[in-house]
Design an enzyme around this catalytic site. Structure first.
Site, short mmCIF file in Angstrom:
data_model
loop_
_atom_site.label_atom_id
_atom_site.label_comp_id
_atom_site.label_asym_id
_atom_site.label_seq_id
_atom_site.Cartn_x
_atom_site.Cartn_y
_atom_site.Cartn_z
N VAL A 43 0.84 -1.21 0.00
CA VAL A 43 0.00 0.00 0.00
C VAL A 43 0.87 1.26 0.00
CG1 VAL A 43 -1.88 1.22 1.17
CG2 VAL A 43 -1.81 -1.28 1.21
N GLY B 183 -10.77 -1.86 2.29
CA GLY B 183 -9.74 -1.63 1.27
C GLY B 183 -10.02 -0.37 0.47
N ILE C 68 -12.99 0.52 -0.79
CA ILE C 68 -14.40 0.96 -0.71
C ILE C 68 -14.50 2.09 0.31
CG2 ILE C 68 -16.77 0.22 -0.25
CD1 ILE C 68 -15.75 -2.70 -0.48
N GLY D 168 -0.58 -9.82 -2.96
CA GLY D 168 -0.50 -8.68 -2.03
C GLY D 168 -1.78 -8.42 -1.26
N GLU E 47 -2.06 -10.23 4.89
CA GLU E 47 -1.17 -9.55 5.83
C GLU E 47 0.19 -10.25 5.79
OE1 GLU E 47 -2.41 -6.78 7.66
OE2 GLU E 47 -3.95 -7.18 6.18
N LYS F 202 -11.92 -4.95 11.62
CA LYS F 202 -12.71 -4.06 10.76
C LYS F 202 -14.14 -3.93 11.28
CE LYS F 202 -9.82 -5.25 6.82
NZ LYS F 202 -9.59 -6.25 5.77
N GLY G 150 -5.48 -4.92 -1.58
CA GLY G 150 -4.63 -4.63 -2.74
C GLY G 150 -4.09 -3.21 -2.69
N1 HSE Z 1 -5.30 -8.54 4.46
C1 HSE Z 1 -6.41 -7.68 4.28
C2 HSE Z 1 -7.50 -8.42 3.55
C3 HSE Z 1 -5.98 -6.46 3.52
O1 HSE Z 1 -7.20 -9.46 2.95
O2 HSE Z 1 -8.65 -7.98 3.56
C4 HSE Z 1 -7.00 -5.37 3.47
O3 HSE Z 1 -7.33 -4.87 4.73
#
Ligand code: HSE
Length: 312
Positions: free
Chosen positions: A11, A117, A119, A170, A173, A188, A286
């Site tokens: 990122v 991500g 959104i 990518g 984590e 989240k 991503g």
């Molecule tokens: N590792 C997280 C996922 C990245 O796969 O959603 C985005 O927060």
């Protein structure tokens, strides 16, 4: 806007590239373990260089993890700098403290990229929470686990191969345990619930089950019956103000909306008294999608938009 960027991973790199295309944002400093030899900004390993530079008004934290991210963010806010972060773990654990620190120092703290991500989910959720009473938030909040379940279902790929591919792309984590055990989705969810309900839910209060117990044969047996597994995070606020929440794999009929969220996409929804149900769908992980939300937060701060999601 003068920016100091912390972190140069998937990122961070995307953010640097996108910010470099703009005239209104200048990344002055980069603090990262893997900083490239040649880059159009000053590289440092001393955070005080950033704190002491009056031309830096915003710190963009993309190193992830709790420490030293927490210490950097706290110090930046105390020094009167705005902070933009995509760090869900940090925001889930230190939500109240960091929001109050930002508030006390008259700085902005934004974290739109911490859930969903690319959104603008948290942004939209915060707007709706200002004018309506949100009673429920739920959805597919982890791109990696959704990528794995989708690949196992549609192509019969093994769990291990699907995870390796999610890492290569990518999405995962650095340590993918948080993705596959549901902890990332739970973080989240906690941030979303805190914004939606004005509460201070803590990670450890939320029961959590990931996707590691789901076998290939369970996936194919259910596919035969027209059903698919999805990792769902959900939180509800009852009329008495109490909040219940959980993260768990659930089965959906293949014609349901959730079943058709493929790859690393997310679908996150809310239900509120006046607007009813609204669902948000798109790239949940991503580099570029996530960096887009980080950049949008920076731009909104520079335009003087609402600095916080919720005033505690
Ligand atoms: N590792 C997280 C996922 C990245 O796969 O959603 C985005 O927060």
């Amino acid at each position: 806007m003068g920016v100091a960027l912390l972190g140069y991973g998937t990122v961070g790199k995307a953010f640097f590239e996108m910010a470099s295309e703009r005239k209104d944002i200048k990344v002055k400093w980069l603090l990262a373990l893997n900083a490239p030899d040649e880059i159009d900004c000053t590289v440092t390993d001393d955070f005080d260089d950033i704190i002491n530079d009056p031309e830096v008004d915003t710190v963009v934290e993309l190193i992830g993890g709790l420490h030293p991210a927490y210490e950097y963010v706290k110090k930046a806010l105390h020094a009167g700098k705005n902070v933009v972060t995509a760090n869900k773990w940090l925001m889930a654990i230190y939500y109240r403290e960091l929001v109050q620190t930002a508030w006390g120092n008259g700085t902005a703290l934004r974290c739109t990229a911490a859930a969903g991500g690319g959104i603008p989910w948290l942004h939209s959720l915060a707007r709706i929470s200002e004018t309506d009473k949100v009673s429920r938030v739920w959805g597919i909040m982890n791109g990696t686990s959704n990528y794995i379940l989708s690949a196992m279902t549609s192509q019969g790929v093994s769990y291990e191969d699907a995870l390796a591919e999610a890492q290569r792309l990518g999405y995962a984590e650095v340590d993918p345990t948080a993705d596959v055990e549901g902890y990332d989705a739970r973080r989240k969810l906690v941030i979303s619930a805190n914004i939606a309900f004005g509460c201070c839910l803590r990670e450890e209060e939320v029961p959590c089950q990931g996707i590691t117990q789901i076998t290939s044969s369970q996936v194919s047996e259910n596919k035969f019956k027209g059903k698919v597994f999805k990792l769902i995070a959900h939180a509800e606020q009852k009329a008495d103000g109490s909040v219940s929440a959980a993260v768990e794999p659930l089965l959906f009929d293949s014609n349901e909306q959730e079943a058709n969220v493929k790859g690393a996409d997310n679908m996150i929804a809310l239900e509120a008294e006046r607007v009813g149900i609204q669902a948000f769908f798109g790239a949940g992980a991503g580099g570029y999608p996530t960096a887009s939300n980080v950049l949008a937060d920076c731009i909104e701060i520079s335009q003087g938009c609402e600095p916080f999601y919720v005033k505690l």
